[in-house]
Design an enzyme around this catalytic site. Structure first.
Site, PDB file in Angstrom:
ATOM      1  N   ASN A   1       0.803  -1.058   0.059  1.00 46.46           N
ATOM      2  CA  ASN A   1       0.078  -0.033   0.144  1.00 46.46           C
ATOM      3  C   ASN A   1       0.951   1.200   0.066  1.00 46.46           C
ATOM      4  OD1 ASN A   1      -1.948  -1.867   2.084  1.00 46.46           O
ATOM      5  ND2 ASN A   1      -2.882  -1.130   0.221  1.00 46.46           N
TER       6      ASN A   1
ATOM      7  N   ASP B   1      -3.070  -0.104  11.509  1.00 45.06           N
ATOM      8  CA  ASP B   1      -3.223   0.834  10.718  1.00 45.06           C
ATOM      9  C   ASP B   1      -4.363   1.646  10.927  1.00 45.06           C
ATOM     10  OD1 ASP B   1      -2.222   3.197   9.258  1.00 45.06           O
ATOM     11  OD2 ASP B   1      -3.036   2.537   7.484  1.00 45.06           O
TER      12      ASP B   1
ATOM     13  N   ALA C   1      -8.379   5.398   3.849  1.00 48.54           N
ATOM     14  CA  ALA C   1      -7.793   6.354   4.796  1.00 48.54           C
ATOM     15  C   ALA C   1      -7.593   5.483   6.114  1.00 48.54           C
ATOM     16  CB  ALA C   1      -8.882   7.381   5.251  1.00 48.54           C
TER      17      ALA C   1
END
Length: 397
Positions: free
Chosen positions: A216, A271, A306
């Site tokens: 990513n 994350d 996000a």
């Protein structure tokens, strides 16, 4: 939190140790630590039909429970930490997001106090030293090249609690900043990068040891231009972070990483952003608006992913039941490896005498049923029968 008994024996479970899984095992807890022998008067908890694994160690986490580590108050941070502890993450590093340098320094000062109090395990700076080409959910207007003096400013603001800085190491000052971080005992992580294969190799040679959420926010693996992914996977000095939520990675990508890096070089992370452990809706990630729908967080402007709403108990269960990773390998990736990277493996990351009594209880379907941190139940499992015996799985000799 349910209270602490002076001593507890967790009996009858499958217990995952550094040496493998023990059937019908026992873990002995005395006070805040794992013990090697059973004290008199210990309370026994019957965990037949369950697994006992080390508490999870999340080295990349921006918040949860509706609260932000990146922009919130100390009270907000404790709310987020509590949310993740209830999902098995007994050790949590607070990650920032791109912001004004002075604000980040002030936030680091507040977070460092929580590290000193034992609530957090350290600080991870993700941004502002990242590539505008791979910014993901970071404000492009606030990005900057990794000037070593500015990197040092943030590290100093953390007062010895900075554990990791994510950098686009191909940017001006990137390699010098990697060297600076390595000299100060802070992990230099390659991420949000547009680096070539050769530039990534140079960063590793300079001291970079972690890949921030591999795959990513970096160029895809190519057969003529292999990019950073190939360099990060092939080098034994690098540990690769993976977000195993079913959105950030296809199962084949996760399998590829485990195959090439091996379980000893994978760190499962969340994350997570504010919405982890909370409801769908509208949130902020730093200054950017985020909409969470069906558990997937995306920027309102542009739709970029996000962060995640992941908790590590879900990542664990998915790794075992969907990705078919052996339980022992998942434990290494979610506990032992990040503990080692953070320099905390003398206290956490495995079930061994003398270490903190941080552990997670899972049922046969790998659903979380109990969480203990430093000998106290955060989530207390049901007690079936206190008269259970089994072989002791921790032995001081």
């Amino acid at each position: 939190m349910a209270g602490r008994a002076d001593s507890t024996v967790l009996a009858g479970a499958r217990v995952v140790l550094p040496t493998g899984t023990v059937e019908n095992g026992r873990v002995i807890v005395e006070g805040t630590r794992i013990a090697g022998s059973t004290p008199d008067g210990a309370r026994t908890v019957d965990l037949r039909g369950h697994w006992v694994v080390p508490g999870f160690v999340d080295m990349h986490n921006h918040g949860g429970g509706g609260a932000s580590f990146a922009t919130g108050t100390a009270e907000d941070v404790l709310t987020g930490v509590g949310t993740h502890r209830a999902h098995g993450s007994t050790t949590v590093v607070a990650s920032t997001v791109t912001g004004d340098l002075d604000f980040l320094a002030r936030q680091a000062g507040m977070l460092s106090e929580l590290v000193e109090q034992g609530e957090l395990a350290g600080i991870h700076f993700e941004g502002p030293f990242i590539s505008p080409c791979r910014k993901g959910a970071h404000s492009e207007a606030l990005l900057r090249d990794p000037d070593p003096a500015e990197v040092r400013k943030l590290v100093d603001a953390a007062r010895g609690t900075a554990k990791m800085v994510t950098l686009a190491t191909e940017l001006p000052g990137g390699i010098e900043s990697v060297r600076l971080l390595a000299e100060h005992g802070v992990i230099a992580a390659v991420g949000h990068t547009d680096a070539t294969y050769e530039q990534t190799v140079a960063a590793i040679e300079a001291g970079a040891t972690v890949a921030t959420h591999l795959f990513n926010a970096m160029p895809a693996l190519g057969h003529r231009a292999p990019g950073p992914i190939a360099a990060l996977l092939e080098d034994e000095r690098v540990t690769v972070e993976l977000i195993n939520d079913g959105t950030h990675l296809h199962p084949a990508a996760l399998e590829l990483a485990y195959h090439h890096a091996g379980a000893g070089r994978v760190a499962l992370i969340t994350d997570a952003m504010d919405a982890a452990g909370s409801a769908d809706g509208n949130y902020l990630l730093g200054p950017l608006g985020v909409e969470v729908r069906d558990g997937v967080a995306r920027l309102v402007d542009g739709g970029s992913i996000a962060g995640s709403t992941l908790t590590l108990d879900t990542a664990f269960r998915r790794a075992v039941t969907v990705d078919r990773i052996p339980v022992e390998d998942v434990v290494r990736s979610i506990s032992a490896n990040p503990a080692r990277l953070l320099g905390l493996d003398d206290r956490v990351g495995s079930l061994e005498p003398g270490k903190d009594a941080d552990l997670v209880v899972l049922d046969e379907d790998f659903t979380l049923k109990g969480v203990m941190r430093r000998g106290a139940w955060i989530v207390e499992p049901a007690v079936i029968d206190p008269a259970v015996v089994g072989p002791t799985v921790v032995d001081p000799t």
